[in-house]
Enzyme design. Structure first.
Site, PDB file in Angstrom:
ATOM      1  N   HIS A  19       0.821  -1.212   0.000  1.00 23.39           N
ATOM      2  CA  HIS A  19       0.000   0.000   0.000  1.00 23.39           C
ATOM      3  C   HIS A  19       0.857   1.266   0.000  1.00 23.39           C
ATOM      4  O   HIS A  19       0.397   2.320  -0.447  1.00 23.39           O
ATOM      5  CB  HIS A  19      -0.993  -0.051   1.167  1.00 23.39           C
ATOM      6  CG  HIS A  19      -1.961  -1.198   1.023  1.00 23.39           C
ATOM      7  ND1 HIS A  19      -2.459  -1.908   2.095  1.00 23.39           N
ATOM      8  CD2 HIS A  19      -2.499  -1.781  -0.084  1.00 23.39           C
ATOM      9  CE1 HIS A  19      -3.269  -2.865   1.646  1.00 23.39           C
ATOM     10  NE2 HIS A  19      -3.298  -2.809   0.331  1.00 23.39           N
ATOM     11  N   HIS A  42      -7.776  -7.939  -8.017  1.00 20.55           N
ATOM     12  CA  HIS A  42      -8.079  -8.815  -6.877  1.00 20.55           C
ATOM     13  C   HIS A  42      -8.281  -7.897  -5.666  1.00 20.55           C
ATOM     14  O   HIS A  42      -7.350  -7.628  -4.914  1.00 20.55           O
ATOM     15  CB  HIS A  42      -6.928  -9.784  -6.611  1.00 20.55           C
ATOM     16  CG  HIS A  42      -6.653 -10.746  -7.733  1.00 20.55           C
ATOM     17  ND1 HIS A  42      -6.126 -10.352  -8.937  1.00 20.55           N
ATOM     18  CD2 HIS A  42      -6.842 -12.090  -7.818  1.00 20.55           C
ATOM     19  CE1 HIS A  42      -5.994 -11.415  -9.725  1.00 20.55           C
ATOM     20  NE2 HIS A  42      -6.420 -12.483  -9.065  1.00 20.55           N
ATOM     21  N   SER A 100      -6.640  -2.150  -0.482  1.00 21.09           N
ATOM     22  CA  SER A 100      -6.217  -1.352  -1.645  1.00 21.09           C
ATOM     23  C   SER A 100      -7.357  -0.548  -2.289  1.00 21.09           C
ATOM     24  O   SER A 100      -7.135   0.613  -2.658  1.00 21.09           O
ATOM     25  CB  SER A 100      -5.526  -2.250  -2.677  1.00 21.09           C
ATOM     26  OG  SER A 100      -6.321  -3.367  -3.012  1.00 21.09           O
ATOM     27  N   ASP A 143     -13.691 -12.365 -12.778  1.00 22.51           N
ATOM     28  CA  ASP A 143     -12.299 -12.789 -12.737  1.00 22.51           C
ATOM     29  C   ASP A 143     -11.376 -11.597 -13.031  1.00 22.51           C
ATOM     30  O   ASP A 143     -11.509 -10.928 -14.059  1.00 22.51           O
ATOM     31  CB  ASP A 143     -12.096 -13.890 -13.780  1.00 22.51           C
ATOM     32  CG  ASP A 143     -10.638 -14.312 -13.856  1.00 22.51           C
ATOM     33  OD1 ASP A 143      -9.977 -14.344 -12.806  1.00 22.51           O
ATOM     34  OD2 ASP A 143     -10.161 -14.595 -14.967  1.00 22.51           O
ATOM     35  N   GLY A 144     -10.430 -11.373 -12.127  1.00 22.76           N
ATOM     36  CA  GLY A 144      -9.527 -10.231 -12.259  1.00 22.76           C
ATOM     37  C   GLY A 144      -8.671 -10.289 -13.514  1.00 22.76           C
ATOM     38  O   GLY A 144      -8.429  -9.265 -14.160  1.00 22.76           O
ATOM     39  N   ASP A 164      -3.066  -8.400  -7.419  1.00 18.80           N
ATOM     40  CA  ASP A 164      -2.735  -8.843  -6.057  1.00 18.80           C
ATOM     41  C   ASP A 164      -3.444 -10.163  -5.736  1.00 18.80           C
ATOM     42  O   ASP A 164      -4.293 -10.222  -4.843  1.00 18.80           O
ATOM     43  CB  ASP A 164      -3.166  -7.715  -5.093  1.00 18.80           C
ATOM     44  CG  ASP A 164      -2.837  -8.028  -3.649  1.00 18.80           C
ATOM     45  OD1 ASP A 164      -1.957  -8.876  -3.396  1.00 18.80           O
ATOM     46  OD2 ASP A 164      -3.460  -7.412  -2.762  1.00 18.80           O
TER      47      ASP A 164
HETATM   48  N1  SAM Z   1      -5.836  -6.171  -2.971  1.00 16.78           N
HETATM   49  C1  SAM Z   1      -6.393  -6.349  -1.643  1.00 16.78           C
HETATM   50  C2  SAM Z   1      -5.758  -5.355  -0.710  1.00 16.78           C
HETATM   51  O1  SAM Z   1      -4.584  -5.011  -0.885  1.00 16.78           O
HETATM   52  O2  SAM Z   1      -6.460  -4.903   0.194  1.00 16.78           O
HETATM   53  C3  SAM Z   1      -6.196  -7.751  -1.132  1.00 16.78           C
HETATM   54  C4  SAM Z   1      -6.554  -8.846  -2.075  1.00 16.78           C
HETATM   55  S1  SAM Z   1      -6.308 -10.473  -1.508  1.00 16.78           S
HETATM   56  C5  SAM Z   1      -4.587 -10.635  -1.413  1.00 16.78           C
HETATM   57  C6  SAM Z   1      -6.693 -11.403  -2.924  1.00 16.78           C
HETATM   58  C7  SAM Z   1      -8.177 -11.450  -3.266  1.00 16.78           C
HETATM   59  O3  SAM Z   1      -8.346 -11.995  -4.575  1.00 16.78           O
HETATM   60  C8  SAM Z   1      -9.000 -12.347  -2.370  1.00 16.78           C
HETATM   61  O4  SAM Z   1     -10.002 -11.585  -1.749  1.00 16.78           O
HETATM   62  C9  SAM Z   1      -9.613 -13.409  -3.303  1.00 16.78           C
HETATM   63  O5  SAM Z   1     -10.931 -13.760  -2.961  1.00 16.78           O
HETATM   64  C10 SAM Z   1      -9.573 -12.704  -4.625  1.00 16.78           C
HETATM   65  N2  SAM Z   1      -9.492 -13.549  -5.827  1.00 16.78           N
HETATM   66  C11 SAM Z   1      -8.918 -14.769  -5.966  1.00 16.78           C
HETATM   67  N3  SAM Z   1      -8.939 -15.153  -7.258  1.00 16.78           N
HETATM   68  C12 SAM Z   1      -9.525 -14.148  -7.957  1.00 16.78           C
HETATM   69  C13 SAM Z   1      -9.784 -13.909  -9.333  1.00 16.78           C
HETATM   70  N4  SAM Z   1      -9.448 -14.815 -10.274  1.00 16.78           N
HETATM   71  N5  SAM Z   1     -10.366 -12.748  -9.692  1.00 16.78           N
HETATM   72  C14 SAM Z   1     -10.704 -11.822  -8.764  1.00 16.78           C
HETATM   73  N6  SAM Z   1     -10.470 -11.969  -7.440  1.00 16.78           N
HETATM   74  C15 SAM Z   1      -9.883 -13.106  -7.043  1.00 16.78           C
END
Ligand code: SAM
Length: 280
Positions: A19, A42, A100, A143-144, A164
């Site tokens: 961050h 993500h 984030s 999906d990200g 992320d």
């Molecule tokens: N970016 C956030 C932050 O810094 O506050 C933290 C994110 S966390 C490390 C990863 C997230 O990705 C999880 O909440 C998970 O559910 C989500 N996730 C996993 N696979 C994903 C995908 N293919 N597309 C979108 N989100 C996904």
């Protein structure tokens, strides 16, 4: 099935590094009056209660944001990040940690845009409700990695893309590289910020080699380790790989990382690193 929940880890040393880098990139993009897109592939839940069961169970935030919270004389590079954390803790007691998307929401201007995706069935509704009243934001249960194809280039032709993933699946280490390649094909001038954990060093070496092999240039690596590399389970370090970093970022991280390391790791274990994987 997704089992990772960021609420167990919010505010830990890896979030502090991630961050800080995210905030500095956003502040650099704001130096021009032109709008930009913040794309968070993500996103997580957005807001985390540090006194909640998940955060209390691991206590990870105590060795992350908890170590910065009461400090005076902070390096100026931390100001935008910590201002964002303060905005969610107006009473002065550290109760909430903004993820984030909320850090971006706090720092972005009225005319910038956010595009946020999250797949987890519990975290997505939390994220969506955070942004219900924010007209700048589009929040999708999607999906990200797909967004790197469907949302790029942004109309504004300026942007930060934060990638992320939880690295729950080993394929994430390859998927991030493929995703960046897809994004870069469409939007070569964007800034891409990829977070990674160091659990098995070889995985990161392979990932950076794969990135080098894409032919993409201007790739900066930033890392903060709290322990030496190890064969044991667990994360010893984390890092950010930034493609097309703002010109000041390398210097800013060289300034702030020694202080962050000393403050987060009083024993002095581990290391810091700022290095070009591929220069200009
Ligand atoms: N970016 C956030 C932050 O810094 O506050 C933290 C994110 S966390 C490390 C990863 C997230 O990705 C999880 O909440 C998970 O559910 C989500 N996730 C996993 N696979 C994903 C995908 N293919 N597309 C979108 N989100 C996904």
């Amino acid at each position: 099935m997704l089992s990772y929940r960021h609420s167990f880890h919010a505010g830990n040393h890896a979030d502090v590094l991630k961050h800080t880098v995210q905030s500095l990139i956003i502040e650099s993009l704001k130096e021009k009056e032109k709008p930009f897109l913040y794309l968070d592939t993500h996103s997580g839940a957005g807001r985390y209660q540090l006194s909640g069961e998940h955060a209390e169970r691991t206590g990870e935030y105590l060795e992350g944001i908890g170590r910065l919270w009461q400090q005076d004389n902070l390096p100026e590079e931390l100001a935008p990040y910590l201002e964002a954390v303060h905005a969610f803790n107006r009473t002065g007691t550290l109760r909430y940690y903004p993820g984030s998307p909320l850090i971006a929401r706090h720092l972005l201007r009225d005319y910038d845009k956010l595009h946020l995706t999250e797949l987890h069935s519990s975290d997505y509704p939390l994220l969506r409700s955070e942004f219900q009243k924010d007209e700048r934001a589009k929040v999708l249960k999607a999906d990200g990695y797909q967004q790197l194809k469907s949302q790029l280039p942004p109309l504004s032709r300026r942007g930060l893309i934060l990638i992320d993933p939880p690295y729950e699946m080993k394929t994430d280490y390859q998927d991030v590289v493929k995703g960046i390649q897809e994004g870069y094909k469409r939007f070569a001038t964007g800034t891409y910020a990829l977070w990674y954990p160091v659990v098995i060093r070889q995985q990161i070496k392979r990932m950076t080699r794969d990135l080098e092999a894409t032919g993409i240039r201007r790739i900066l690596q930033i890392e903060l380790a709290v322990r030496p590399d190890s064969d044991q389970r667990g994360m010893t370090a984390s890092g950010m790989i930034v493609i097309n970093p703002p010109w000041k970022l390398e210097q800013q991280m060289n300034n702030v990382l020694p202080w962050l390391h000393k403050t987060l790791v009083p024993t002095g274990n581990g290391h810091t690193l700022v290095k070009w994987i591929v220069p200009e």
